[in-house]
Design a protein around this motif. Sequence first.
Motif, short mmCIF file in Angstrom:
data_model
loop_
_atom_site.label_atom_id
_atom_site.label_comp_id
_atom_site.label_asym_id
_atom_site.label_seq_id
_atom_site.Cartn_x
_atom_site.Cartn_y
_atom_site.Cartn_z
N THR A 85 0.83 -1.21 0.00
CA THR A 85 0.00 0.00 0.00
C THR A 85 0.86 1.26 0.00
N GLY A 86 0.25 2.34 -0.44
CA GLY A 86 0.88 3.66 -0.30
C GLY A 86 1.89 3.99 -1.38
N TYR A 87 1.99 3.16 -2.43
CA TYR A 87 2.99 3.44 -3.46
C TYR A 87 2.38 4.01 -4.73
N THR A 119 9.18 17.61 5.50
CA THR A 119 9.74 16.45 4.80
C THR A 119 8.67 15.38 4.61
N SER A 120 7.60 15.40 5.39
CA SER A 120 6.59 14.35 5.27
C SER A 120 5.34 14.75 6.04
N SER A 121 4.24 14.06 5.73
CA SER A 121 3.05 14.28 6.57
C SER A 121 3.34 13.78 7.97
N PHE A 125 3.88 14.99 -1.08
CA PHE A 125 4.23 14.63 -2.46
C PHE A 125 4.60 13.14 -2.55
N SER A 126 4.48 12.42 -1.43
CA SER A 126 4.82 10.99 -1.43
C SER A 126 3.93 10.20 -2.36
N LYS A 127 2.67 10.59 -2.45
CA LYS A 127 1.72 9.81 -3.26
C LYS A 127 1.71 10.28 -4.70
N LEU A 150 11.21 10.99 -2.11
CA LEU A 150 11.56 12.40 -2.28
C LEU A 150 11.52 13.16 -0.94
N ARG A 151 10.64 12.73 -0.06
CA ARG A 151 10.43 13.34 1.27
C ARG A 151 10.14 14.83 1.17
N LEU A 152 9.05 15.16 0.56
CA LEU A 152 8.58 16.54 0.56
C LEU A 152 7.07 16.55 0.81
C1 LIG Z 1 -3.13 8.43 5.23
C2 LIG Z 1 -1.70 8.64 4.90
N1 LIG Z 1 -1.11 9.79 5.23
C3 LIG Z 1 0.21 10.00 4.96
C4 LIG Z 1 0.98 9.05 4.34
C5 LIG Z 1 2.46 9.21 4.11
O1 LIG Z 1 2.89 10.43 3.84
P1 LIG Z 1 4.40 10.86 4.14
O2 LIG Z 1 5.30 9.97 3.33
O3 LIG Z 1 4.42 12.27 3.65
O4 LIG Z 1 4.62 10.76 5.60
C6 LIG Z 1 0.40 7.84 3.98
C7 LIG Z 1 1.24 6.80 3.35
O5 LIG Z 1 0.88 5.68 3.15
C8 LIG Z 1 -0.96 7.64 4.25
O6 LIG Z 1 -1.53 6.49 3.92
#
Ligand SMILES: Cc1ncc(COP(=O)(O)O)c(C=O)c1O
Length: 501
Positions: free
Chosen positions: A138-140, A203-205, A336-338, A344-346
Amino acid sequence: MKRSVPVSLLALGIDPGSPVARYRQLYEGIRDAILTGRLRPGARLPSTRALAAETRSARNTVIAAFEQLVAEGYLEGRVGAGTRVALTLPESLLHARPVTDPRRAAGPRPALAERGRRLLETWGHRRPTGGPVRPFRTGYPALDAFPTEVWARLMTRRWARVSRQLLAYGDPAGYQPLREAIAAYLREARAVRCDAGQVVVLTSSQQGIEVATRVLLEPGDPVWVEDPGYPGAHDGLAGAGLRLVPVPVDAEGIDIAAVAPEAPAGRLVYVTPSHQYPLGVTMSLRRRLALLDWADRTGAWILEDDYDSEYRYAGPPLAALQGLDQAGRVLYLGTFSKVFSPGLRLAYCVAPPELVDAVVAARFQSDRHPPAVNQAVLADFIGEGHFARHIRRTRALYAERQAALVEAARRLLAGKLEVSPAAAGLHVLGWLPPGVDDRAASRAAAEHGVEAAPLAAFRIRAGGRGGLVLGYAGFTEREIADSVMCLARALEGRGAARSKK
Ligand SMILES: Cc1ncc(COP(=O)(O)O)c(C=O)c1O
């Protein structure tokens, strides 16, 4: 004059084939002889010439090792004019053995703080899946669709004319043109009400969750979370010492009216309104208004994670919850991960104006800011229209990939896994027949080379119907078809048939 110790006493086992530099081997050999007591304080070392001859080393190599040992206080004297083991080496050092295994350490082992223990707990069961990315992790997004050529061109252009400003410490709120580009995009595509001054580049959520907890909450504060929900958020919040209160999710999204009256009032609620993770439902307008009203009345904060809303296949993307907020209670997160690549980590957050300074301060303390050049390249990428094009292209691609998955599932998984089309996002949820244990089904899938996350892994409260969460966006139609076949075999097998106790 005192005689020097024989070279043999040093027992310098120099390995000419070792990747460790020869001077380093000499340095470590002599230091070891001192630490294990073979060389006593005051002992005179052989001349650098003799040592060089004996160990078949260049004299400069031996001199370099001696100089290092003198600089660190193990040896005294001038190299070349008689060098001896320092007289003042502390006794404790002389009896200490070089420790590489913490179990051999003499003193008490360092105890983890409560926070450290909590972090280890979540790490124990949520260590990221390693190994090559394979269906249906998941998440890719589609890493094969990453705009490599454009990105490389923009990156090269930036580096060719890199400014001093980009090489210096940058603004912890983010690179200004990127903040402006993000604000413009969010206003237009997501109906977020903001200006660039409210956008903070992250860098990330995940960092956004951490920053929000540090700025808004005290350890022990209750936070309301979707159940089932995003494990990254659950762990991030629990790791910060907050009390998680699970809130049920139904076809209209999170249902705060279903929180038991005796449950503690949430100081913050974490939600994924556009596309609930992992159930995939969209929060109804009625529920959105009720949530905003509750937050306004009780002074609670709403953390809106809008992680994959660019990908909506039926109609235009839905407006963000933040755009309906009149009271300034919503902290909005995007990543921007999705859209591009999780590597990339933004990411970014949009804070209510009165929180911006505190968010920037917390963000500054974490790691100051993400790499400035990458931010500048992303600003160019958005500004020159590549971003909108990339989303259009990948949206069409993912719609096809989802259709391939749903179609293959209809043919091969009937009666074993009920997969319906999803209106948005990068994953679908497949329901198992009632009574089938999803963890067992997931294990059976893994034995057949398929990753299928069990819905149980997203739940705080055990129970409910079992399901498998299938990420599809990152995989070709061929990979999807092959993996559905493997999944069908897995679900026919023993593993999935085991029912819940
Ligand atoms: C609901 C949700 N939020 C955030 C993220 C990840 O974001 P980030 O890589 O910016 O932390 C994911 C990744 O699977 C996600 O499923």
